[in-house]
Write a protein that holds these residues in place. Structure first.
Motif, PDB file in Angstrom:
ATOM      1  N   GLY A  91       0.808  -1.218   0.000  1.00 12.37           N
ATOM      2  CA  GLY A  91       0.000   0.000   0.000  1.00 12.37           C
ATOM      3  C   GLY A  91       0.838   1.263   0.000  1.00 12.37           C
ATOM      4  O   GLY A  91       2.029   1.246   0.305  1.00 12.37           O
ATOM      5  N   ASP A  92       0.210   2.364  -0.358  1.00 11.45           N
ATOM      6  CA  ASP A  92       0.921   3.633  -0.304  1.00 11.45           C
ATOM      7  C   ASP A  92       0.907   4.162   1.124  1.00 11.45           C
ATOM      8  O   ASP A  92       0.125   3.746   1.968  1.00 11.45           O
ATOM      9  CB  ASP A  92       0.331   4.647  -1.287  1.00 11.45           C
ATOM     10  CG  ASP A  92      -1.082   5.081  -0.934  1.00 11.45           C
ATOM     11  OD1 ASP A  92      -1.653   4.563   0.041  1.00 11.45           O
ATOM     12  OD2 ASP A  92      -1.619   5.955  -1.636  1.00 11.45           O
ATOM     13  N   ARG A  93       1.790   5.089   1.405  1.00  4.15           N
ATOM     14  CA  ARG A  93       1.963   5.608   2.758  1.00  4.15           C
ATOM     15  C   ARG A  93       0.699   6.279   3.293  1.00  4.15           C
ATOM     16  O   ARG A  93       0.367   6.130   4.460  1.00  4.15           O
ATOM     17  CB  ARG A  93       3.128   6.579   2.812  1.00  4.15           C
ATOM     18  CG  ARG A  93       4.480   5.901   2.784  1.00  4.15           C
ATOM     19  CD  ARG A  93       5.475   6.854   3.438  1.00  4.15           C
ATOM     20  NE  ARG A  93       6.753   6.303   3.678  1.00  4.15           N
ATOM     21  CZ  ARG A  93       7.071   5.543   4.723  1.00  4.15           C
ATOM     22  NH1 ARG A  93       6.168   5.177   5.576  1.00  4.15           N
ATOM     23  NH2 ARG A  93       8.297   5.118   4.896  1.00  4.15           N
ATOM     24  N   GLN A  94       0.027   7.035   2.467  1.00  4.19           N
ATOM     25  CA  GLN A  94      -1.164   7.753   2.927  1.00  4.19           C
ATOM     26  C   GLN A  94      -2.268   6.766   3.322  1.00  4.19           C
ATOM     27  O   GLN A  94      -2.922   6.943   4.345  1.00  4.19           O
ATOM     28  CB  GLN A  94      -1.654   8.718   1.841  1.00  4.19           C
ATOM     29  CG  GLN A  94      -2.748   9.653   2.301  1.00  4.19           C
ATOM     30  CD  GLN A  94      -2.298  10.564   3.434  1.00  4.19           C
ATOM     31  OE1 GLN A  94      -1.155  10.970   3.513  1.00  4.19           O
ATOM     32  NE2 GLN A  94      -3.209  10.877   4.337  1.00  4.19           N
ATOM     33  N   SER A  98      -3.742   6.199   7.117  1.00  4.37           N
ATOM     34  CA  SER A  98      -5.181   6.250   7.362  1.00  4.37           C
ATOM     35  C   SER A  98      -5.656   4.979   8.067  1.00  4.37           C
ATOM     36  O   SER A  98      -6.447   5.036   9.014  1.00  4.37           O
ATOM     37  CB  SER A  98      -5.901   6.437   6.031  1.00  4.37           C
ATOM     38  OG  SER A  98      -7.281   6.418   6.214  1.00  4.37           O
ATOM     39  N   LYS A  99      -5.173   3.828   7.615  1.00  2.75           N
ATOM     40  CA  LYS A  99      -5.556   2.554   8.220  1.00  2.75           C
ATOM     41  C   LYS A  99      -5.046   2.460   9.657  1.00  2.75           C
ATOM     42  O   LYS A  99      -5.756   1.980  10.547  1.00  2.75           O
ATOM     43  CB  LYS A  99      -5.015   1.391   7.368  1.00  2.75           C
ATOM     44  CG  LYS A  99      -5.410   0.037   7.862  1.00  2.75           C
ATOM     45  CD  LYS A  99      -6.904  -0.199   7.750  1.00  2.75           C
ATOM     46  CE  LYS A  99      -7.254  -1.603   8.174  1.00  2.75           C
ATOM     47  NZ  LYS A  99      -8.670  -1.816   8.373  1.00  2.75           N
ATOM     48  N   MET A 100      -3.827   2.946   9.905  1.00  3.06           N
ATOM     49  CA  MET A 100      -3.269   2.934  11.259  1.00  3.06           C
ATOM     50  C   MET A 100      -4.109   3.796  12.198  1.00  3.06           C
ATOM     51  O   MET A 100      -4.387   3.400  13.329  1.00  3.06           O
ATOM     52  CB  MET A 100      -1.820   3.420  11.267  1.00  3.06           C
ATOM     53  CG  MET A 100      -0.831   2.417  10.774  1.00  3.06           C
ATOM     54  SD  MET A 100       0.839   3.062  10.914  1.00  3.06           S
ATOM     55  CE  MET A 100       1.790   1.605  10.539  1.00  3.06           C
TER      56      MET A 100
END
Length: 159
Positions: A91-94, A98-100
């Motif tokens: 996944g991408d960092r953004q 968001s998931k974190m």
């Protein structure tokens, strides 16, 4: 032509370079226990274990034994989800960030449900303080760029 102050700064930096290059790698290899800080913060040695987080929360909020038993699995589940997310490099960092945030918010909601009214107030204040600290960052009050700091931003004062 360089001013005396500029020469002094350059000379100081040149003298400090050998010490900086030696101390940075040494810091990586220092052993020790889990990182300090409330609510699973990530310190120099990594995130706190669920056991350590329960101990910290017991100290901060005076948790009962029953609350500790209910909160520990929530923290363990949160830690596992975070580790799984960190290990998934697709996944991408953004999206990862968001998931974190979603994982932390979900765990906080579950933890908060286990607390009494007084503990909830303390928990909410702690969460608010952590959010404010995160927003403030290194340029917060008293730091460079913050009120009372060295670098106030804007143009230099005219004399």
């Amino acid at each position: 032509m360089l001013s005396k102050r500029s020469i002094y700064v350059v000379f100081s930096l040149l003298l400090a370079m050998p010490f900086l290059s030696i101390s940075a790698p040494a810091a990586q290899y220092q052993g020790g226990g889990p990182g300090g800080g409330p609510r699973g913060s990530v310190g120099a040695r990594g995130p706190m274990s669920p056991d350590d987080r329960v101990k910290q929360m017991t100290k901060d909020f005076d948790l009962t034994a029953d609350q500790q038993k209910k909160i520990k699995p929530i923290l363990a589940d949160e830690q596992k989800k975070m580790e799984d997310l960190r290990n998934d490099s697709s996944g991408d960092r953004q999206a990862m960030r968001s998931k974190m945030m979603e994982i932390v918010q979900n765990a906080n909601t579950q933890i908060r449900a286990q607390l009494d009214d007084k503990q909830k107030d303390m928990f909410d204040k702690q969460q608010e303080n952590m959010q404010n600290r995160g927003r403030r960052g290194p340029g917060g009050p008293g730091g460079p760029g913050g009120p009372g700091g060295d670098n106030q931003g804007g143009p230099p004062p005219s004399n």
